[in-house]
Design an enzyme around this catalytic site. Structure first.
Site, PDB file in Angstrom:
ATOM      1  N   TYR A 147      38.598  41.825  30.964  1.00 40.96           N
ATOM      2  CA  TYR A 147      37.974  43.031  31.515  1.00 40.96           C
ATOM      3  C   TYR A 147      36.973  42.658  32.616  1.00 40.96           C
ATOM      4  O   TYR A 147      37.070  43.124  33.748  1.00 40.96           O
ATOM      5  CB  TYR A 147      37.277  43.779  30.391  1.00 40.96           C
ATOM      6  CG  TYR A 147      36.653  45.098  30.798  1.00 40.96           C
ATOM      7  CD1 TYR A 147      37.443  46.218  31.050  1.00 40.96           C
ATOM      8  CD2 TYR A 147      35.267  45.228  30.925  1.00 40.96           C
ATOM      9  CE1 TYR A 147      36.870  47.425  31.424  1.00 40.96           C
ATOM     10  CE2 TYR A 147      34.695  46.431  31.293  1.00 40.96           C
ATOM     11  CZ  TYR A 147      35.493  47.531  31.538  1.00 40.96           C
ATOM     12  OH  TYR A 147      34.928  48.730  31.906  1.00 40.96           O
ATOM     13  N   ASN A 192      30.801  55.313  17.651  1.00 40.92           N
ATOM     14  CA  ASN A 192      30.752  54.700  16.312  1.00 40.92           C
ATOM     15  C   ASN A 192      29.664  55.309  15.446  1.00 40.92           C
ATOM     16  O   ASN A 192      29.903  55.755  14.328  1.00 40.92           O
ATOM     17  CB  ASN A 192      30.375  53.214  16.460  1.00 40.92           C
ATOM     18  CG  ASN A 192      31.571  52.321  16.296  1.00 40.92           C
ATOM     19  OD1 ASN A 192      32.693  52.785  16.211  1.00 40.92           O
ATOM     20  ND2 ASN A 192      31.313  51.032  16.264  1.00 40.92           N
ATOM     21  N   GLN A 211      18.579  44.523  20.182  1.00 41.49           N
ATOM     22  CA  GLN A 211      19.166  44.474  21.533  1.00 41.49           C
ATOM     23  C   GLN A 211      19.160  45.887  22.117  1.00 41.49           C
ATOM     24  O   GLN A 211      19.356  46.853  21.393  1.00 41.49           O
ATOM     25  CB  GLN A 211      20.570  43.843  21.533  1.00 41.49           C
ATOM     26  CG  GLN A 211      21.687  44.646  20.927  1.00 41.49           C
ATOM     27  CD  GLN A 211      21.811  44.470  19.422  1.00 41.49           C
ATOM     28  OE1 GLN A 211      20.821  44.398  18.705  1.00 41.49           O
ATOM     29  NE2 GLN A 211      23.040  44.440  18.942  1.00 41.49           N
ATOM     30  N   ASP A 275      28.348  39.130  23.535  1.00 42.28           N
ATOM     31  CA  ASP A 275      27.718  40.453  23.589  1.00 42.28           C
ATOM     32  C   ASP A 275      26.371  40.315  24.312  1.00 42.28           C
ATOM     33  O   ASP A 275      25.499  39.588  23.854  1.00 42.28           O
ATOM     34  CB  ASP A 275      27.494  40.967  22.158  1.00 42.28           C
ATOM     35  CG  ASP A 275      27.166  42.448  22.140  1.00 42.28           C
ATOM     36  OD1 ASP A 275      27.892  43.199  22.808  1.00 42.28           O
ATOM     37  OD2 ASP A 275      26.202  42.832  21.465  1.00 42.28           O
ATOM     38  N   PRO A 276      26.194  41.019  25.445  1.00 41.86           N
ATOM     39  CA  PRO A 276      24.925  40.879  26.162  1.00 41.86           C
ATOM     40  C   PRO A 276      23.756  41.418  25.344  1.00 41.86           C
ATOM     41  O   PRO A 276      23.891  42.444  24.682  1.00 41.86           O
ATOM     42  CB  PRO A 276      25.128  41.715  27.424  1.00 41.86           C
ATOM     43  CG  PRO A 276      26.537  42.159  27.433  1.00 41.86           C
ATOM     44  CD  PRO A 276      27.090  41.987  26.064  1.00 41.86           C
ATOM     45  N   ARG A 279      20.875  45.163  28.737  1.00 41.81           N
ATOM     46  CA  ARG A 279      21.554  45.604  29.952  1.00 41.81           C
ATOM     47  C   ARG A 279      20.831  46.835  30.436  1.00 41.81           C
ATOM     48  O   ARG A 279      20.672  47.791  29.685  1.00 41.81           O
ATOM     49  CB  ARG A 279      22.993  45.915  29.565  1.00 41.81           C
ATOM     50  CG  ARG A 279      24.015  46.049  30.654  1.00 41.81           C
ATOM     51  CD  ARG A 279      24.293  44.826  31.432  1.00 41.81           C
ATOM     52  NE  ARG A 279      25.283  43.884  30.971  1.00 41.81           N
ATOM     53  CZ  ARG A 279      26.433  44.177  30.384  1.00 41.81           C
ATOM     54  NH1 ARG A 279      26.764  45.382  30.076  1.00 41.81           N
ATOM     55  NH2 ARG A 279      27.263  43.228  30.100  1.00 41.81           N
TER      56      ARG A 279
HETATM   57  N1  LIG Z   1      32.703  54.727  29.794  1.00 42.92           N
HETATM   58  C1  LIG Z   1      31.903  53.775  30.197  1.00 42.92           C
HETATM   59  O1  LIG Z   1      30.804  53.632  29.659  1.00 42.92           O
HETATM   60  C2  LIG Z   1      32.298  52.865  31.325  1.00 42.92           C
HETATM   61  C3  LIG Z   1      31.402  51.846  31.711  1.00 42.92           C
HETATM   62  C4  LIG Z   1      31.750  51.014  32.745  1.00 42.92           C
HETATM   63  C5  LIG Z   1      32.940  51.184  33.426  1.00 42.92           C
HETATM   64  N2  LIG Z   1      33.792  52.172  33.048  1.00 42.92           N
HETATM   65  C6  LIG Z   1      35.067  52.285  33.792  1.00 42.92           C
HETATM   66  O2  LIG Z   1      35.394  53.640  34.017  1.00 42.92           O
HETATM   67  C7  LIG Z   1      36.796  53.818  33.926  1.00 42.92           C
HETATM   68  C8  LIG Z   1      37.105  54.918  32.923  1.00 42.92           C
HETATM   69  O3  LIG Z   1      36.590  54.530  31.652  1.00 42.92           O
HETATM   70  P1  LIG Z   1      36.684  55.484  30.383  1.00 42.92           P
HETATM   71  O4  LIG Z   1      35.473  55.247  29.584  1.00 42.92           O
HETATM   72  O5  LIG Z   1      37.038  56.827  30.807  1.00 42.92           O
HETATM   73  O6  LIG Z   1      37.880  54.774  29.608  1.00 42.92           O
HETATM   74  P2  LIG Z   1      39.213  55.406  28.987  1.00 42.92           P
HETATM   75  O7  LIG Z   1      39.900  54.300  28.266  1.00 42.92           O
HETATM   76  O8  LIG Z   1      38.917  56.665  28.264  1.00 42.92           O
HETATM   77  O9  LIG Z   1      40.016  55.797  30.293  1.00 42.92           O
HETATM   78  C9  LIG Z   1      40.855  54.921  30.991  1.00 42.92           C
HETATM   79  C10 LIG Z   1      42.113  55.676  31.364  1.00 42.92           C
HETATM   80  O10 LIG Z   1      42.970  54.812  32.118  1.00 42.92           O
HETATM   81  C11 LIG Z   1      44.288  54.932  31.622  1.00 42.92           C
HETATM   82  N3  LIG Z   1      44.991  53.676  31.949  1.00 42.92           N
HETATM   83  C12 LIG Z   1      44.774  52.445  31.440  1.00 42.92           C
HETATM   84  N4  LIG Z   1      45.597  51.556  32.012  1.00 42.92           N
HETATM   85  C13 LIG Z   1      46.351  52.246  32.913  1.00 42.92           C
HETATM   86  C14 LIG Z   1      47.376  51.882  33.812  1.00 42.92           C
HETATM   87  N5  LIG Z   1      47.807  50.615  33.912  1.00 42.92           N
HETATM   88  N6  LIG Z   1      47.934  52.853  34.577  1.00 42.92           N
HETATM   89  C15 LIG Z   1      47.533  54.151  34.477  1.00 42.92           C
HETATM   90  N7  LIG Z   1      46.558  54.547  33.637  1.00 42.92           N
HETATM   91  C16 LIG Z   1      45.971  53.602  32.867  1.00 42.92           C
HETATM   92  C17 LIG Z   1      44.117  55.180  30.140  1.00 42.92           C
HETATM   93  O11 LIG Z   1      45.254  55.743  29.530  1.00 42.92           O
HETATM   94  C18 LIG Z   1      42.918  56.117  30.126  1.00 42.92           C
HETATM   95  O12 LIG Z   1      43.299  57.454  30.281  1.00 42.92           O
HETATM   96  C19 LIG Z   1      37.395  52.472  33.554  1.00 42.92           C
HETATM   97  O13 LIG Z   1      37.874  51.845  34.722  1.00 42.92           O
HETATM   98  C20 LIG Z   1      36.228  51.719  32.983  1.00 42.92           C
HETATM   99  O14 LIG Z   1      36.359  50.340  33.178  1.00 42.92           O
HETATM  100  C21 LIG Z   1      33.513  53.012  32.001  1.00 42.92           C
END
Ligand SMILES: NC(=O)c1ccc[n+]([C@@H]2O[C@H](COP(=O)([O-])OP(=O)(O)OC[C@H]3O[C@@H](n4cnc5c(N)ncnc54)[C@H](O)[C@@H]3O)[C@@H](O)[C@H]2O)c1
Length: 321
Positions: A147, A192, A211, A275-276, A279
């Site tokens: 990730y 959770n 933390q 685990d950080p 943050r």
């Molecule tokens: N929620 C947070 O706190 C947080 C923090 C940092 C970054 N992000 C980033 O924000 C974005 C959305 O996160 P989220 O919390 O909504 O997560 P989420 O898992 O609910 O949403 C991710 C979506 O992407 C879709 N997906 C995954 N792989 C795919 C692929 N190869 N092709 C098409 N669709 C795909 C999943 O089905 C899902 O609907 C992500 O990129 C995540 O890394 C979220």
């Protein structure tokens, strides 16, 4: 009058993506939501399915996509450790191949493109709070690396497309965000704790509970996304989006117990690898560039999220957990 745009949201059926689709549809844009439903679900966008300006497409962004759009929000990627570690190779592919495909599309149709990056690019940081100039301390070979390093490589690709092809890019580094439509079983701390409290199970704290984390409510974050997308092409980011107010895991657990009036006890378990410990975003850049700062306080955001999970548990039953 606001200009009507054709906007692609990858990962649009996920937690953040579905809220973004809601916001863009209510701003009267045409929205193409692309998702492979790996962690997202049609339920998240159910209310939009009858809207003629909304289109849902099942597609995996590790394969090329040929559509005509004005803007792309690239959110596709599982975001919680249980999900992104389940198929780590696919996780890296989604960030890296997926970004190449979406950047290629943006170049072809001359679209603005925003990447949902993450505070995980800072790894387990030596500086607090983290501002965008900090390069991070990331383990390249651990269980979280698929990730963290995938997202770092995606940022590299975005900035190389900018340097090489002058693409209008935007990179948002998202810190912990929570709210309705988080998944019930994704192992993220807010969901959770809430589900454990609502079902009367012990609340599990990993480590000693000292933390800290900062939590941003989803509506604030989505507002930041849209503001960033609306900036001129000279603004690329990266820009931290998150809530700088810190809480310890212990404080979060106690607040959730209080707001749910739960009888749950608190149970301590060992910390997982990498685990950080702390943050916290420095959001000075977002304040200056976007005039953005979070406005929804933790108790308010938690109450709205608790209401969502309470309803979900009532309709789907405790077996959904
Ligand atoms: N929620 C947070 O706190 C947080 C923090 C940092 C970054 N992000 C980033 O924000 C974005 C959305 O996160 P989220 O919390 O909504 O997560 P989420 O898992 O609910 O949403 C991710 C979506 O992407 C879709 N997906 C995954 N792989 C795919 C692929 N190869 N092709 C098409 N669709 C795909 C999943 O089905 C899902 O609907 C992500 O990129 C995540 O890394 C979220």
């Amino acid at each position: 009058m606001r200009q009507r745009k054709r906007i692609l949201v990858t990962g649009g059926a996920g937690f953040l993506g579905s809220h973004l689709c809601d916001k863009l549809i209510s701003a009267k844009h045409d929205v193409l939501c692309v998702d492979n439903f790996y962690t997202g679900s049609k339920d998240n966008v159910r209310d939009l399915l009858n809207c003629p300006r909304f289109e849902l497409m099942r597609h995996d962004i590790t394969f090329p996509l040929y559509v005509e759009v004005d803007e792309i929000y690239n959110l596709a990627c599982p975001a919680s450790p249980v999900h992104y570690q389940y198929d780590p190779v696919q996780t890296t592919k989604t960030s890296v191949h997926g970004s190449i495909n979406m950047l290629g599309l943006a170049k072809r149709v001359n679209a603005k493109i925003l990447q949902a990056s993450t505070s995980e690019v800072y790894g387990d940081p030596e500086v607090h709070p983290q501002d965008e100039t900090y390069w991070g301390r990331v383990n390249p070979i651990g269980p979280r690396s698929c990730y963290d390093e995938g997202k770092r490589c995606a940022e590299t690709l975005f900035f190389d497309y900018r340097r090489q092809h002058n693409l209008p890019i935007k990179v948002a580094r998202i810190f912990n965000t929570y709210g309705p439509r988080m998944q019930i079983n994704d192992g993220r701390v807010v969901s959770n704790f809430i589900v454990q409290a609502l079902t009367g199970r012990p609340i599990t704290i990993y480590g000693d509970g000292k933390q800290t984390r900062s939590f941003c409510y989803v509506d604030d974050l989505i507002d930041g996304f849209v503001r960033l997308m609306e900036t001129g092409s000279e603004i690329t980011g990266p820009i931290n989006l998150g809530n700088p107010v810190e809480f310890t895991m212990m404080e979060l657990a106690e607040t959730v117990i209080e707001l749910t009036a739960s009888k749950s006890s608190i149970e301590f378990k060992p910390l997982p690898a990498d685990d950080p410990k702390q943050r916290q975003p420095d959001i000075s850049r977002a304040r200056e560039t976007l005039g953005w700062h979070p406005s929804i306080e933790l108790r308010e955001g938690l109450s709205r999220t608790i209401a969502y999970f309470d309803e979900l548990l009532r309709t789907e039953g405790v077996d959904a957990v």
